[in-house]
Design a protein around this motif. Structure first.
Motif, short mmCIF file in Angstrom:
data_model
loop_
_atom_site.label_atom_id
_atom_site.label_comp_id
_atom_site.label_asym_id
_atom_site.label_seq_id
_atom_site.Cartn_x
_atom_site.Cartn_y
_atom_site.Cartn_z
N GLY B 306 0.75 -1.10 0.03
CA GLY B 306 0.05 -0.08 -0.15
C GLY B 306 0.64 1.24 -0.04
O GLY B 306 0.25 2.31 0.14
N THR B 333 -2.70 7.14 -7.47
CA THR B 333 -3.35 6.65 -6.12
C THR B 333 -4.90 6.27 -6.27
O THR B 333 -5.34 5.32 -5.75
CB THR B 333 -3.06 7.47 -4.93
OG1 THR B 333 -1.73 7.65 -4.71
CG2 THR B 333 -3.76 7.16 -3.57
N TYR B 337 -7.16 2.40 -5.94
CA TYR B 337 -8.23 2.22 -4.77
C TYR B 337 -9.14 1.27 -5.73
O TYR B 337 -9.84 0.24 -5.05
CB TYR B 337 -9.10 3.53 -4.46
CG TYR B 337 -8.31 4.32 -3.15
CD1 TYR B 337 -8.37 3.81 -2.01
CD2 TYR B 337 -7.93 5.47 -3.47
CE1 TYR B 337 -7.50 4.56 -1.10
CE2 TYR B 337 -7.17 6.32 -2.66
CZ TYR B 337 -6.94 5.88 -1.40
OH TYR B 337 -6.47 6.59 -0.69
N CYS B 340 -7.61 -2.43 -5.06
CA CYS B 340 -7.31 -2.65 -3.37
C CYS B 340 -8.64 -3.11 -2.70
O CYS B 340 -9.49 -2.53 -2.89
CB CYS B 340 -6.46 -1.67 -3.10
SG CYS B 340 -4.96 -1.61 -3.76
N GLU B 343 -8.14 0.07 2.97
CA GLU B 343 -7.51 1.27 3.10
C GLU B 343 -6.62 1.51 4.29
O GLU B 343 -7.21 0.89 5.35
CB GLU B 343 -8.27 2.28 2.92
CG GLU B 343 -9.29 2.53 1.75
CD GLU B 343 -10.30 3.71 1.73
OE1 GLU B 343 -10.15 4.57 2.47
OE2 GLU B 343 -11.05 3.80 0.73
N HIS B 344 -5.54 1.76 4.05
CA HIS B 344 -4.55 1.52 5.28
C HIS B 344 -4.91 2.08 6.35
O HIS B 344 -5.34 3.31 6.63
CB HIS B 344 -3.08 1.70 4.76
CG HIS B 344 -2.16 1.01 5.43
ND1 HIS B 344 -1.95 1.04 6.92
CD2 HIS B 344 -1.27 -0.20 5.31
CE1 HIS B 344 -0.88 0.18 7.28
NE2 HIS B 344 -0.67 -0.63 6.21
N THR B 348 -1.41 7.25 5.65
CA THR B 348 -2.58 8.00 5.34
C THR B 348 -1.93 9.12 4.46
O THR B 348 -0.78 9.41 4.65
CB THR B 348 -3.35 8.83 6.31
OG1 THR B 348 -2.50 9.37 7.27
CG2 THR B 348 -3.92 7.75 7.29
N ARG B 355 -7.16 10.21 4.06
CA ARG B 355 -7.65 8.89 3.39
C ARG B 355 -6.45 7.69 3.66
O ARG B 355 -5.43 8.07 3.42
CB ARG B 355 -8.01 8.89 2.33
CG ARG B 355 -8.87 7.56 1.50
CD ARG B 355 -9.49 7.95 0.32
NE ARG B 355 -10.10 6.50 -0.15
CZ ARG B 355 -10.62 6.35 -1.27
NH1 ARG B 355 -10.73 7.44 -2.46
NH2 ARG B 355 -11.00 5.42 -1.84
N THR B 357 -3.85 4.70 2.53
CA THR B 357 -3.58 4.35 0.87
C THR B 357 -4.08 3.24 0.67
O THR B 357 -4.58 2.11 1.68
CB THR B 357 -2.23 4.09 1.24
OG1 THR B 357 -1.73 3.00 1.95
CG2 THR B 357 -1.28 5.18 1.74
N PRO B 358 -4.73 2.94 -0.51
CA PRO B 358 -5.09 1.65 -1.20
C PRO B 358 -4.18 0.34 -0.65
O PRO B 358 -2.90 0.38 -1.08
CB PRO B 358 -5.16 2.04 -2.60
CG PRO B 358 -4.24 3.27 -2.93
CD PRO B 358 -4.19 3.94 -1.80
N THR B 359 -4.53 -0.33 -0.19
CA THR B 359 -3.67 -1.64 0.57
C THR B 359 -4.55 -2.99 0.28
O THR B 359 -5.80 -3.15 0.24
CB THR B 359 -3.58 -1.33 1.85
OG1 THR B 359 -3.06 -0.06 2.24
CG2 THR B 359 -2.70 -2.41 2.49
#
Lengths: 414, 414
Positions: B306, B333, B337, B340, B343-344, B348, B355, B357-359
């Protein structure tokens, strides 16, 4: 009819061409020879003891004890009340200090030279967060830390800065703005860039292992380490733009906790002054807006040269400290373009496609648009001896810009 | 019918709950006891000498000389051709390495422990920019620097990390993402946060003043200092999410310069592999896309958890290094999303209103949407012995996600 735009172009160009280099650390009275016996420098425009706010009085008390002029709070107050301490703004001595800004003769100061134009500026050492003199605290541990900074840290920093051949503060600031700082209230990146610049030299010149370790920790853990050198750098840049005949650009904004004052490039050394506002922001646990002192400090020198609140778009993470949203941070910068004459050639904002920061506040535009500068600031407790209670945003009173414009019209017979 | 969402929830939760702490620096063969005689670890999925690209061959040659197995390029090539050096992916040994990723038995590695789940991960030391082994250079000065790192820097770092009580790399990364880093190709803030964390301890434990000074300078001036500990931290987080039955989340993405491979949490240790693409980006002076090797390195472990390309919205200044505009960084980024699962909770992005990060790349979504992960990477010269020629962006081939999904359907009898 003066060619105002041409004058402002000259002033803004000088401000941005200035290249402030941190050259060393010296005893204040050695580099500011006009320091009198029992004289203190303070932030903001001139003010007498009676009108000083709590945090400024607190810092004066602490400095009097620090210098050994008094042994206690009561003794320091008696000296001040009897007129046995004289006061002068930092700004009258090529100097700036955050918050109370109190600088006493034996305190060490950073020495910054603008290599482009040759002028020099100074600022005291940053004490970090917590109970600190600049927020008006003067408990024994506050003074003990000041003595350590002055006697242990300052000589090591002086030697390390010399060993490193100086620190280019304009380059440091430019980089920090790409690392989420705005250079006033958020100096996390700048402070560790400062550590990075000095650490190898500190290792080379240190003679005492414990002091070396303590100084490396203090510089690294204090996210405001670089604020004071940065402020001196800003003062050097602002002074380079001062005194340009016909220029309407602001070259100083400063608050003493009671009054907010500005100076204008084409209007000599006159201050235009009105009562300072109280910042809005976030408060530390246990405090609220009723504890807040009015706006205080010379740190608005950052906004004066295009960083700080003016560069908030570069520092969206700051809103967790001062309140608001990342969009507010962006909007703050966008609004400041409205009242600035130039966009900075060295300080750029990645998210705005590397646009230069809004630089050079034009009093004409402030008055015409009714938009005052946005300032990003710490908040001091209104009583002496307490310290910081929060951080937030504030604006200067618009009257001072109006008065400056009236004075300009008189001076240039418009 | 497996409950895929529930399995992915478990896997993503484990990935984000992992708390990787840098615990020390050790000799690779001491912590990876399965290291055989004349065995080298390399980045990416398994590959034999004949199919290795130039930069990986170059790093193998350098490592063979570094270990004393050969005295020259020619000698090293003979050993490799005769099968007298064995090769295994870093990923098969709880390890990761940037670019060629070549790690030899006597090289020192960072030791990172995930305190939440107890698993451990390793990565070699970062050499900085310029001519370096990881980009396939092996000139005498490359090996000389490696020996200095191994013999002088590593023992001091080991002692300092112990003295400091470890370094919380998840906290460091979270802070660096608020300071303009994305954690893969831009680690400017993270590297000086790393310096900040260790400098006082280095000062305390150093026995040789010159080494201390050199290490402080090397850590501070190398804007990738922290990349390798960060990669080991990412490996520890990814491994914590691996092996969750029915999960479709990717737990490894890695390239060896010839092939790009992924592993999937619910599919055991199988690699899904296809030829690696060549990155698009900016080239250093004198180089162009015709010099570029195919995508190489384990550093895609950052995107796997992420950060890196997935967190580019946090690092708009990176576009000056990899090409594109700040808007492209933001869009990268936002696109991630889409593919993924989560969201982490710790990483952030301020400009996206903090928000997460996409994880947790979900192979189902990648295949369904036809969107492959965005990877932020360095670019190696395609010939052995040259080094880095640029930096840019790349994506894995979509076939590997399709194959993984087919394997998943077979495995879980869908």
């Amino acid at each position: 009819m003066p060619d105002i735009d041409s004058a402002n172009h000259d002033a803004a160009s000088r401000m941005m061409a200035a290249r402030p280099i941190l050259k060393g650390v010296a005893r204040a009275s050695d580099v500011i020879p006009e320091f009198g016996e029992r004289m203190l420098l303070h932030a903001g425009p001139p003010i007498e003891w009676e009108r000083m706010s709590g945090p400024l009085k607190g810092a004066v008390i602490g400095a009097a004890i620090f210098e050994g002029w008094a042994q206690s709070e009561a003794g320091a107050i008696i000296l001040a009340e009897r007129g046995e301490i004289s006061f002068d703004p930092c700004h009258h001595h090529r100097s700036v200090g955050p918050m109370a800004g109190v600088t006493s003769p034996s305190m060490k100061v950073y020495v910054v030279e603008n290599e482009t134009h040759g002028n020099v500026a100074y600022s005291n050492l940053n004490e970090g967060y917590g109970k600190v003199l600049r927020y008006g605290a003067y408990a024994p541990e506050v003074l003990e830390k000041l003595h350590w900074m002055n006697d242990e840290m300052a000589p090591l920093l002086a030697a390390a800065i010399e060993e490193a051949g100086g620190v280019d503060l304009r380059a440091l600031l430019a980089e920090a703005l790409h690392m989420g700082d705005e250079g006033h209230n958020r100096n996390k990146a700048g402070s560790i860039l400062f550590l990075k610049a000095l650490a190898p030299a500190i290792a080379k010149v240190a003679t005492d292992r414990k002091t070396e370790e303590d100084v490396l920790r203090f510089l690294g853990d204090n996210a405001l380490s670089v604020l004071n050198p940065v402020m001196a750098a800003c003062k050097a840049m602002a002074d380079a733009a001062h005194g340009v005949s016909s220029s309407t650009l602001v070259t100083a904004m400063a608050r003493n906790g009671t009054d907010f004052g500005i100076r204008v490039s084409g209007l000599g050394d006159e201050w235009f002054v009105a009562p300072a506002e109280t910042p809005d922001g976030l408060y530390f646990s246990g405090f609220s807006s009723i504890d807040a002192n009015a706006d205080i400090g010379d740190s608005t020198i950052t906004e004066t040269v295009g960083i700080g609140g003016f560069a908030m778009a570069a520092a969206p993470a700051i809103v967790s400290f001062i309140s608001g949203t990342p969009k507010d941070a962006l909007d703050t910068t966008l609004e400041m373009y409205e009242i600035c004459f130039a966009e900075h050639g060295h300080f750029t904002i990645p998210v705005l496609d590397f646009r230069g920061t809004p630089t050079g506040i034009d009093v004409r535009r402030v008055v015409e648009l009714g938009i005052t500068p946005r300032i990003n600031t710490g908040i001091a407790h209104k009583e002496a001896g307490v310290g910081q209670v929060g951080a937030g945003l504030v604006r200067p009173p618009i009257e001072i810009f109006e008065r400056a414009l009236v004075a300009y019209a008189e001076r240039y017979a418009l």
